[in-house]
Design a protein around this motif. Sequence first.
Motif, PDB file in Angstrom:
ATOM      1  N   UNK A 199       0.627  -1.188  -0.094  1.00  0.00           N
ATOM      2  CA  UNK A 199       0.069   0.135  -0.093  1.00  0.00           C
ATOM      3  C   UNK A 199       0.870   1.326  -0.070  1.00  0.00           C
ATOM      4  N   UNK A 200       1.805   1.352   0.810  1.00  0.00           N
ATOM      5  CA  UNK A 200       2.893   2.537   0.785  1.00  0.00           C
ATOM      6  C   UNK A 200       3.470   2.384  -0.325  1.00  0.00           C
ATOM      7  N   UNK A 201       4.125   1.449  -1.056  1.00  0.00           N
ATOM      8  CA  UNK A 201       4.596   1.662  -2.345  1.00  0.00           C
ATOM      9  C   UNK A 201       3.647   1.931  -3.464  1.00  0.00           C
ATOM     10  N   UNK A 202       2.517   1.685  -3.362  1.00  0.00           N
ATOM     11  CA  UNK A 202       1.604   2.267  -4.428  1.00  0.00           C
ATOM     12  C   UNK A 202       1.474   3.615  -4.233  1.00  0.00           C
TER      13      UNK A 202
ATOM     14  N   UNK B 287      11.135  13.834  -5.053  1.00  0.00           N
ATOM     15  CA  UNK B 287      10.522  12.642  -5.329  1.00  0.00           C
ATOM     16  C   UNK B 287      10.768  11.632  -4.273  1.00  0.00           C
ATOM     17  N   UNK B 288       9.491  10.896  -3.961  1.00  0.00           N
ATOM     18  CA  UNK B 288       9.520   9.755  -2.902  1.00  0.00           C
ATOM     19  C   UNK B 288      10.718   8.646  -3.396  1.00  0.00           C
ATOM     20  N   UNK B 289      11.447   8.067  -2.472  1.00  0.00           N
ATOM     21  CA  UNK B 289      12.641   7.215  -2.891  1.00  0.00           C
ATOM     22  C   UNK B 289      11.435   5.902  -3.281  1.00  0.00           C
ATOM     23  N   UNK B 290      12.227   5.082  -4.125  1.00  0.00           N
ATOM     24  CA  UNK B 290      11.492   3.804  -4.261  1.00  0.00           C
ATOM     25  C   UNK B 290      11.696   2.929  -3.245  1.00  0.00           C
TER      26      UNK B 290
END
Length: 305
Positions: free
Chosen positions: A133-136, A150-153
Motif C-alpha cells: 500500500x505504501x509502495x503504491x 520525489x519519494x524514494x523507491x
Amino acid sequence: MSAKRSGDESSSAGFSLVAVLVFLLIVSAIVVPFAVTAKTRLLIANNEVEQERLSLLAEGLANVVSSELADGSATDKLPLDSTPTSCRSGEFAFDVRIQDHSGLIDLNAADVHLLSLGFASLGFDRQASETLAKATIQFRGNANAFAAQAEPTTAAGPSENKQAPFESVSELQEFSALASTPSHDLYKVFTVNSKRGTLSLDHTPNRLRAIFADESGSGASVMQGVGQASAYTVEIAASRDGSGIAGQAGFIIEVLPASAAGFRRLSRNPAAEIVDLAPSMPSRATDCDGLFGTEIAQILRGWAS
C-alpha cells in the motif's frame, strides 16, 4: 510344357497382386495423414467460426446491458457486485457479471488503509499488504511537478516511481510482488475509474467483502452506499448447448453525464480474454426478457428457433 506355363502365370499373377497391395499401402500412408489433417483443420475452422459468432453475440449483448446501465434501468434489476446472472433462450445460455466501480478500490484516491485491505484480499499478510500500500502511494507520487523531492523507491515497488496517477490497474504488475498475480484478480479488487477515496460495501465483490467483515473497524473510507456510479465492468459469456465453446466479451464503461446520455468504452477488460466467465458460484437465474429487454429477448428467441 503346359504345366510349366501355368506355373509361370500363377507366379506372375501372385507377384502382381503383391505389387498392387504394396502400392495401395504406400498410397494409403500418403493420403490418410492428409485426410486426417484436412478433417482436423475443418473442425478447428468450424470451432473458430462458432466462437467468433458467439463472441460477437456476447459483445452485442454487452452493449445492450451497458445502455441499460447508462439509463439506469439495469441498476435495480441486476446485482452490481460481480454476482453472476444467467438466462437461457432455446439452445443458447448467457452469463452476465456487472461490477460497479464504486465497490472497488481506486488506486489514485484510496488511502494506505484501504489499499492495504485490497492487497490483503489477494492473499498477502498484513505486513506485506501495508508495504505494498505504501509502495503504491509512492509510485503514484505527488502530482505536483514542482515538488521538492520525489519519494524514494521501495523494494516492494518498481525500480522507478511513476510520480503520476495510475492509468491502468495492470500497472500493478510492475511491482515485483504482484508480477505473477493474474490481471483478472487485480481488476476484481482495484480500479482507476471511480475517482473516489471511499468504497461502497453495497457493491463490493465477495473477495473484498470477506476482508472487511474481518476488520473490527473499516474507517470513514468504507460506506454502505454512494451516489450514482460513473464506471462499470460488464462481462458476458454466450454458449450453445452441446458445443463446448463459449464466446466472451468484457469491457469497462463510463456512464456519461445526463446531458450527454449514453456511455463510452474506456477499455477492454483483460478478464474476458483469458478467463472462463462461466460462473464459479451458483448464478442467479432469470429470463432473458428481464436481463436484456423484451425486444432483444424476442430477437434471441427467433435466432435460437
